[in-house]
Write a protein that holds these residues in place. Structure first.
Motif, PDB file in Angstrom:
ATOM      1  N   VAL A 124       0.872  -1.164   0.000  1.00  0.00           N
ATOM      2  CA  VAL A 124       0.000   0.000   0.000  1.00  0.00           C
ATOM      3  C   VAL A 124       0.914   1.220   0.000  1.00  0.00           C
ATOM      4  CG1 VAL A 124      -0.219  -0.074   2.525  1.00  0.00           C
ATOM      5  CG2 VAL A 124      -1.812   1.275   1.180  1.00  0.00           C
ATOM      6  N   ILE A 125       0.627   2.163  -0.880  1.00  0.00           N
ATOM      7  CA  ILE A 125       1.386   3.415  -0.961  1.00  0.00           C
ATOM      8  C   ILE A 125       0.564   4.516  -0.309  1.00  0.00           C
ATOM      9  CG2 ILE A 125       2.304   5.184  -2.518  1.00  0.00           C
ATOM     10  CD1 ILE A 125       2.846   2.932  -4.539  1.00  0.00           C
ATOM     11  N   GLY A 154       2.715 -10.214  -7.693  1.00  0.00           N
ATOM     12  CA  GLY A 154       1.948  -9.119  -8.276  1.00  0.00           C
ATOM     13  C   GLY A 154       0.463  -9.378  -8.173  1.00  0.00           C
ATOM     14  N   LEU A 155      -0.011  -9.573  -6.941  1.00  0.00           N
ATOM     15  CA  LEU A 155      -1.423  -9.906  -6.771  1.00  0.00           C
ATOM     16  C   LEU A 155      -2.279  -8.655  -6.610  1.00  0.00           C
ATOM     17  CD1 LEU A 155      -3.574 -12.039  -6.616  1.00  0.00           C
ATOM     18  CD2 LEU A 155      -3.075 -12.336  -4.178  1.00  0.00           C
ATOM     19  N   SER A 156      -2.083  -7.920  -5.518  1.00  0.00           N
ATOM     20  CA  SER A 156      -2.888  -6.717  -5.306  1.00  0.00           C
ATOM     21  C   SER A 156      -2.007  -5.589  -4.789  1.00  0.00           C
ATOM     22  CB  SER A 156      -4.030  -6.991  -4.324  1.00  0.00           C
ATOM     23  OG  SER A 156      -3.537  -7.211  -3.021  1.00  0.00           O
ATOM     24  N   ALA A 157      -2.519  -4.364  -4.920  1.00  0.00           N
ATOM     25  CA  ALA A 157      -1.798  -3.179  -4.455  1.00  0.00           C
ATOM     26  C   ALA A 157      -2.797  -2.045  -4.311  1.00  0.00           C
ATOM     27  CB  ALA A 157      -0.690  -2.786  -5.428  1.00  0.00           C
ATOM     28  N   SER A 158      -2.502  -1.115  -3.421  1.00  0.00           N
ATOM     29  CA  SER A 158      -3.392   0.037  -3.277  1.00  0.00           C
ATOM     30  C   SER A 158      -2.575   1.297  -3.045  1.00  0.00           C
ATOM     31  CB  SER A 158      -4.383  -0.176  -2.130  1.00  0.00           C
ATOM     32  OG  SER A 158      -3.725  -0.234  -0.885  1.00  0.00           O
ATOM     33  N   ILE A 159      -3.214   2.432  -3.290  1.00  0.00           N
ATOM     34  CA  ILE A 159      -2.585   3.728  -3.064  1.00  0.00           C
ATOM     35  C   ILE A 159      -3.600   4.655  -2.408  1.00  0.00           C
ATOM     36  CG2 ILE A 159      -3.219   4.671  -5.331  1.00  0.00           C
ATOM     37  CD1 ILE A 159      -0.514   6.169  -5.324  1.00  0.00           C
ATOM     38  N   PHE A 160      -3.082   5.519  -1.539  1.00  0.00           N
ATOM     39  CA  PHE A 160      -3.906   6.541  -0.924  1.00  0.00           C
ATOM     40  C   PHE A 160      -3.362   7.905  -1.349  1.00  0.00           C
ATOM     41  CE2 PHE A 160      -4.898   2.819   1.377  1.00  0.00           C
ATOM     42  CZ  PHE A 160      -6.243   2.959   1.685  1.00  0.00           C
ATOM     43  N   THR A 161      -4.188   8.615  -2.102  1.00  0.00           N
ATOM     44  CA  THR A 161      -3.805   9.925  -2.620  1.00  0.00           C
ATOM     45  C   THR A 161      -5.050  10.657  -3.063  1.00  0.00           C
ATOM     46  OG1 THR A 161      -2.476  11.115  -4.272  1.00  0.00           O
ATOM     47  CG2 THR A 161      -3.441   9.022  -4.965  1.00  0.00           C
ATOM     48  N   THR A 162      -4.991  11.973  -3.087  1.00  0.00           N
ATOM     49  CA  THR A 162      -6.076  12.783  -3.639  1.00  0.00           C
ATOM     50  C   THR A 162      -5.681  13.402  -4.972  1.00  0.00           C
ATOM     51  OG1 THR A 162      -5.288  14.667  -2.321  1.00  0.00           O
ATOM     52  CG2 THR A 162      -7.051  13.320  -1.368  1.00  0.00           C
ATOM     53  N   ASN A 163      -4.497  13.019  -5.468  1.00  0.00           N
ATOM     54  CA  ASN A 163      -3.961  13.584  -6.703  1.00  0.00           C
ATOM     55  C   ASN A 163      -4.259  12.644  -7.871  1.00  0.00           C
ATOM     56  OD1 ASN A 163      -1.618  13.753  -8.767  1.00  0.00           O
ATOM     57  ND2 ASN A 163      -1.518  15.705  -7.666  1.00  0.00           N
ATOM     58  N   MET A 191      -2.755   8.877  -9.037  1.00  0.00           N
ATOM     59  CA  MET A 191      -3.642   7.729  -9.237  1.00  0.00           C
ATOM     60  C   MET A 191      -3.393   7.078 -10.590  1.00  0.00           C
ATOM     61  SD  MET A 191      -7.331   9.155  -7.920  1.00  0.00           S
ATOM     62  CE  MET A 191      -7.520  10.020  -6.359  1.00  0.00           C
ATOM     63  N   LEU A 192      -3.335   7.901 -11.645  1.00  0.00           N
ATOM     64  CA  LEU A 192      -3.159   7.372 -12.993  1.00  0.00           C
ATOM     65  C   LEU A 192      -1.798   6.699 -13.151  1.00  0.00           C
ATOM     66  CD1 LEU A 192      -4.759  10.256 -15.096  1.00  0.00           C
ATOM     67  CD2 LEU A 192      -5.734   8.013 -14.594  1.00  0.00           C
ATOM     68  N   SER A 193      -0.757   7.309 -12.588  1.00  0.00           N
ATOM     69  CA  SER A 193       0.568   6.694 -12.653  1.00  0.00           C
ATOM     70  C   SER A 193       0.563   5.328 -11.980  1.00  0.00           C
ATOM     71  CB  SER A 193       1.605   7.604 -11.984  1.00  0.00           C
ATOM     72  OG  SER A 193       1.722   8.831 -12.679  1.00  0.00           O
ATOM     73  N   PHE A 194      -0.083   5.256 -10.834  1.00  0.00           N
ATOM     74  CA  PHE A 194      -0.174   3.998 -10.093  1.00  0.00           C
ATOM     75  C   PHE A 194      -0.945   2.953 -10.898  1.00  0.00           C
ATOM     76  CE2 PHE A 194      -2.595   1.341  -7.074  1.00  0.00           C
ATOM     77  CZ  PHE A 194      -1.557   0.774  -6.360  1.00  0.00           C
ATOM     78  N   ILE A 195      -2.087   3.331 -11.457  1.00  0.00           N
ATOM     79  CA  ILE A 195      -2.902   2.402 -12.245  1.00  0.00           C
ATOM     80  C   ILE A 195      -2.107   1.868 -13.430  1.00  0.00           C
ATOM     81  CG2 ILE A 195      -4.928   2.228 -13.747  1.00  0.00           C
ATOM     82  CD1 ILE A 195      -6.266   4.303 -11.834  1.00  0.00           C
ATOM     83  N   ASN A 196      -1.405   2.748 -14.117  1.00  0.00           N
ATOM     84  CA  ASN A 196      -0.699   2.364 -15.338  1.00  0.00           C
ATOM     85  C   ASN A 196       0.587   1.587 -15.081  1.00  0.00           C
ATOM     86  OD1 ASN A 196      -2.631   3.597 -16.980  1.00  0.00           O
ATOM     87  ND2 ASN A 196      -1.584   5.584 -16.914  1.00  0.00           N
ATOM     88  N   GLU A 197       1.275   1.887 -13.985  1.00  0.00           N
ATOM     89  CA  GLU A 197       2.618   1.352 -13.778  1.00  0.00           C
ATOM     90  C   GLU A 197       2.694   0.210 -12.774  1.00  0.00           C
ATOM     91  OE1 GLU A 197       5.291   4.574 -12.905  1.00  0.00           O
ATOM     92  OE2 GLU A 197       4.292   5.886 -14.374  1.00  0.00           O
ATOM     93  N   MET A 198       1.639  -0.011 -11.996  1.00  0.00           N
ATOM     94  CA  MET A 198       1.692  -1.038 -10.959  1.00  0.00           C
ATOM     95  C   MET A 198       1.501  -2.417 -11.570  1.00  0.00           C
ATOM     96  SD  MET A 198       2.209  -1.190  -7.720  1.00  0.00           S
ATOM     97  CE  MET A 198       2.818  -2.817  -7.311  1.00  0.00           C
ATOM     98  N   ALA A 210       0.308  -5.427 -10.889  1.00  0.00           N
ATOM     99  CA  ALA A 210      -0.551  -6.237 -10.021  1.00  0.00           C
ATOM    100  C   ALA A 210      -1.874  -6.476 -10.733  1.00  0.00           C
ATOM    101  CB  ALA A 210      -0.786  -5.538  -8.685  1.00  0.00           C
ATOM    102  N   GLY A 211      -2.468  -7.634 -10.460  1.00  0.00           N
ATOM    103  CA  GLY A 211      -3.734  -7.962 -11.104  1.00  0.00           C
ATOM    104  C   GLY A 211      -4.907  -7.201 -10.537  1.00  0.00           C
ATOM    105  N   LEU A 212      -4.759  -6.695  -9.312  1.00  0.00           N
ATOM    106  CA  LEU A 212      -5.807  -5.924  -8.657  1.00  0.00           C
ATOM    107  C   LEU A 212      -5.185  -4.663  -8.082  1.00  0.00           C
ATOM    108  CD1 LEU A 212      -8.679  -5.624  -7.388  1.00  0.00           C
ATOM    109  CD2 LEU A 212      -7.827  -6.961  -5.439  1.00  0.00           C
ATOM    110  N   VAL A 213      -5.616  -3.507  -8.558  1.00  0.00           N
ATOM    111  CA  VAL A 213      -5.132  -2.237  -8.016  1.00  0.00           C
ATOM    112  C   VAL A 213      -6.334  -1.457  -7.482  1.00  0.00           C
ATOM    113  CG1 VAL A 213      -3.059  -2.105  -9.430  1.00  0.00           C
ATOM    114  CG2 VAL A 213      -5.173  -1.131 -10.307  1.00  0.00           C
ATOM    115  N   ARG A 214      -6.155  -0.901  -6.303  1.00  0.00           N
ATOM    116  CA  ARG A 214      -7.262  -0.213  -5.626  1.00  0.00           C
ATOM    117  C   ARG A 214      -6.814   1.172  -5.192  1.00  0.00           C
ATOM    118  NH1 ARG A 214     -11.346  -3.595  -3.603  1.00  0.00           N
ATOM    119  NH2 ARG A 214     -11.347  -2.749  -1.489  1.00  0.00           N
ATOM    120  N   ILE A 215      -7.697   2.132  -5.369  1.00  0.00           N
ATOM    121  CA  ILE A 215      -7.388   3.528  -5.071  1.00  0.00           C
ATOM    122  C   ILE A 215      -8.181   3.957  -3.849  1.00  0.00           C
ATOM    123  CG2 ILE A 215      -7.181   5.846  -6.046  1.00  0.00           C
ATOM    124  CD1 ILE A 215      -5.797   3.605  -7.694  1.00  0.00           C
TER     125      ILE A 215
END
Length: 486
Positions: A265-266, A416-425, A429-436, A438-443
């Protein structure tokens, strides 16, 4: 830990073959014990013989012919009946799960309710499209695709989600016309038996679903070497999963593997810290951290690191650890003595590697397999506690100076199963979605969990790259057939 013969007999669970509950010819059994109170026997479970495994596949192969001929809506009606029975027995089966593997009663009820929803979702799949019309170059021809069942599917499941995982494999297998032989984890074989009881009560035709229990090594080999098996779906460790994959490849059968995770989690500098702390705790420590999607690595921007750490420590200190049957308990025990020893050994490894144990990581005195949630800091990506799946309530704090460094660190894993990020930017968010990777990414949500109607699976060493759940399940449990009509 002694018990009377009468008590043992009342808790004896058979194996289920061709619509009948039978005792194994081996005469051998094993005890399923409550990890919160190991003196309590939850049930006595049969050790199946290889001959009984072969018989289960034989009858499943025979049953497949008539089951596959049923219409999709008719198969769906059976699943709907099973869902209604599971819903009626929800509290009883949830309590069995809590007693057998330690999950809190609230979480167990939630998982049982999810099982009901999974069955109903796939009951509806019987009414949905199974192909497409494709334009032919011949104007006088009709060309289309349809899907055909595979045959007998071997289902091998773990102990951490003893209702949801078996059902999200069994339900799609059955709705698409396959039959099933289920091998559950030893630790949760009683829960599995109660799930199969629901199919039995729904009068699902004989041989369509079968249950064998016992040694994973013995039964797994027997399953994969059986001439009737056409596919195997497995959730569990990487070591076992890769072995199953090799055996399935040699046999030329389909295989689906969902394995480990080391999920990050970031927490960005602009994150809602209260939300991030709550989700980190829920994602990492619920179910005692025994989820393949559980948060393990917590990657925090240096500008808010100290504030986040203090909030995390404060909230984690409030967690109540104990017998999950009590409503006041937030976190139950590790599922077994061996799992507890694994967690404690990794905590010692973390100390030896130079990480700083800020809080927890102690065995709770008493008979049960309890450990307090452990939080480490000064963790580097080379450390074993940052690279290997612990499958326990252990969080590793890692400090970074930029979102780019955070994503690079999050991707520095064989999993590379799951990952999440906490941000209001939005850009972060888009960088995380595109570059992570993992099969499951959560914002702005915990790393653990996925909705049943959505595809689920991992990248890299977490998966064989197929997907479970939702409409995606049709890809594994069927084969495409192209039809040309002149």
């Amino acid at each position: 830990m002694s018990t009377t013969n009468q008590e043992k007999a009342s808790k004896l669970y058979g194996i289920y073959i061709n619509g009948e509950w039978v005792n194994s010819v081996t005469g051998q059994v094993y005890e399923s014990r409550n990890p919160a109170n190991p003196s309590e026997i939850v049930g006595i479970v049969q050790k199946s013989s290889i001959e009984e495994v072969n018989e289960a596949f034989k009858v499943a192969n025979i049953a497949h012919k008539s089951w596959a001929r049923l219409s999709g809506p008719t198969r769906g009606e059976y699943l709907l009946k099973v869902s209604n029975i599971l819903e009626e027995r929800l509290e009883e089966i949830a309590l069995t799960m809590t007693k057998e593997m330690g999950k809190t009663i609230a979480e167990a009820k939630g998982e049982a309710a999810r099982g009901v929803a999974i069955l109903r979702y796939y009951a509806g799949e019987g009414m949905r499209s199974v192909g497409d019309v494709i334009p032919s170059s011949d104007r006088d021809a009709l060309m289309f695709t349809t899907r055909t069942s595979l045959g007998v599917v071997g289902v091998i499941t773990p102990w951490n989600f003893p209702i949801a995982i078996p059902l999200w494999k069994i339900a799609p297998a059955l709705i698409y016309g396959n039959t099933v032989v289920l091998k559950p984890a030893n630790e949760t074989s009683v829960t599995a038996a109660k799930i199969v009881e629901c199919f039995d009560q729904a009068n699902v035709p004989k041989g369509v679903i079968n249950l064998v229990t016992g040694s994973g090594a013995v039964i797994g080999d027997a399953m994969l070497s059986n001439p009737h098996i056409k596919a195997v779906t497995f959730t569990g460790s990487n070591t076992v999963g890769k072995q199953i994959g090799r055996q399935a490849f040699d046999r030329g059968i389909k295989y689906q593997l969902e394995m480990g995770g080391k999920n990050p989690v970031i927490v960005a500098g602009d994150a809602d810290l209260d939300l991030a702390v709550e989700a980190t705790i829920n994602g990492g420590l619920k179910s005692t951290g025994q989820k393949c999607t559980a948060t393990s690595r917590v990657i925090v921007h240096e500008s808010i690191y100290e504030e986040f750490k203090e909030k995390l420590l404060s909230e984690t200190a409030k967690i109540t650890v104990g017998n999950g049957e009590q409503s006041s308990i937030w976190m139950g025990p590790c599922a077994s003595a061996s799992q507890l020893e694994t967690v404690l050994s990794y905590i010692e490894v973390g100390k030896q590697e130079g990480a700083v144990l800020l809080q927890g990581g102690k065995r709770v005195e008493g008979e049960g397999y309890f450990v307090t949630p452990a939080i480490f800091e000064n963790v580097t990506s080379e450390m074993r506690i940052a690279r290997e799946e612990i499958f326990g309530p252990v969080l590793c704090l890692m400090k970074v100076s930029s979102i780019e460094e955070a994503i690079e660190l999050a991707n520095d894993s064989e999993f590379g199963l799951s990952a999440s990020i906490f941000t209001t930017n939005i850009q972060k968010m888009l960088s995380f979605i595109n570059e992570m990777d993992a099969g499951l990414v959560r914002i702005n949500a915990e790393s653990a969990g996925v909705e049943l109607q959505a595809p689920f699976g991992g990248m890299k060493q977490s998966s064989s790259h197929s997907r479970e759940q939702g409409r995606a399940a049709i890809e594994f449990f069927t084969s495409i057939k192209t039809v040309f009509v002149k």
